[in-house]
Design an enzyme around this catalytic site. Sequence first.
Site, PDB file in Angstrom:
ATOM      1  N   ARG A 180     -46.944  53.373 -15.315  1.00 39.49           N
ATOM      2  CA  ARG A 180     -48.196  52.633 -15.179  1.00 39.49           C
ATOM      3  C   ARG A 180     -48.342  51.568 -16.273  1.00 39.49           C
ATOM      4  NH1 ARG A 180     -53.891  54.271 -16.560  1.00 39.49           N
ATOM      5  NH2 ARG A 180     -55.272  53.119 -15.149  1.00 39.49           N
ATOM      6  N   HIS A 231     -49.223  47.691 -15.624  1.00 40.84           N
ATOM      7  CA  HIS A 231     -50.408  47.053 -16.197  1.00 40.84           C
ATOM      8  C   HIS A 231     -50.034  45.916 -17.145  1.00 40.84           C
ATOM      9  CE1 HIS A 231     -53.976  49.796 -15.167  1.00 40.84           C
ATOM     10  NE2 HIS A 231     -52.983  50.081 -14.337  1.00 40.84           N
ATOM     11  N   ASN A 272     -57.974  49.868 -18.329  1.00 38.04           N
ATOM     12  CA  ASN A 272     -57.069  50.460 -19.310  1.00 38.04           C
ATOM     13  C   ASN A 272     -57.752  51.428 -20.268  1.00 38.04           C
ATOM     14  OD1 ASN A 272     -55.064  48.815 -18.234  1.00 38.04           O
ATOM     15  ND2 ASN A 272     -55.354  47.207 -19.761  1.00 38.04           N
ATOM     16  N   HIS A 331     -47.292  56.300  -7.189  1.00 40.99           N
ATOM     17  CA  HIS A 331     -48.286  57.370  -7.297  1.00 40.99           C
ATOM     18  C   HIS A 331     -47.738  58.721  -6.832  1.00 40.99           C
ATOM     19  CE1 HIS A 331     -51.957  54.424  -7.316  1.00 40.99           C
ATOM     20  NE2 HIS A 331     -51.329  54.494  -8.466  1.00 40.99           N
TER      21      HIS A 331
END
Length: 286
Positions: free
Chosen positions: A23, A27, A55, A154
């Site tokens: 992740r 990001h 975040n 995911h």
Amino acid sequence: MIVQYNVWNAIQNDPRMAASLLRLHFHDCFVDGCEASVLLDDTTDMKGEKHAGPNNNSLRGYEVIDAIKADLERFCPSTVSCADIVALAARDAVTMSGGPFWAVPLGRRDGLTAREKSANEQLPSPFEPLDNIITKFASKGLDVKEVVVLSGGHTIGSAQCFTFKRRLFDFNGSGKPDPTLDASFLTNLQTTCPKPDGSNSNLAPLDATNKRFDGIYYSALLNNSGLLESDQALAVDRRTAPMVYNYANNPDSFWNDFGTSMVKMGSVGVITGGNGQIRRKCGSVN
């Protein structure tokens, strides 16, 4: 080898870290490119990305990247950028979770600034309609297929209750649960995330085998057991549903496409040549 060892050690100490490192790469790349801006600490002149809405209190793994960087600086100073470390750590985290291996193109340099506003605007949200998410991916040169494939990340990790809780009790202000949720899945989630707000930070697995990188994520979507609204939407939209069906029934296809899509995502907005720098510490510019 230095990156791999540190990632392995981090996952041994905290199995959730695999998903967190994946992740972190996502990001980073989605906010002004893969240039390690997400790692920069706030300064008196700059409000960075760490405390942006998507975040703050949820993005993890900074200390793992810092440990890798410290080791690399001892063995090969000012050679490996923080952006490359983030990309390598994400790949190794997936591979160590039983997922595919892909060759990570290297040579990124680190950016000199970060922008909280950009993180708030550019990162996809689990609360957004699929159209918005597709538009945000397109702005990075990523197509609808990449939306479906990269959402498959995911298959590992967990989500805090606040990211999906409205589906359990008051979906769209109806006072009732999301009618599309599988009944037994809904009951389990209501146990994990009871109605009082104190449960908002509780964790629920993103799929039934959330420590192993596999194709179960897509099968769950077909069974109306997608945890996040943004995930479940993939199974019903005419643009994405055929791909969800394909990956659920052909996990090898997902396996191959995931690595290809990660390389494409990892190439978004990279800084090379004489631009940027190779930071000696990932949290600050030199």
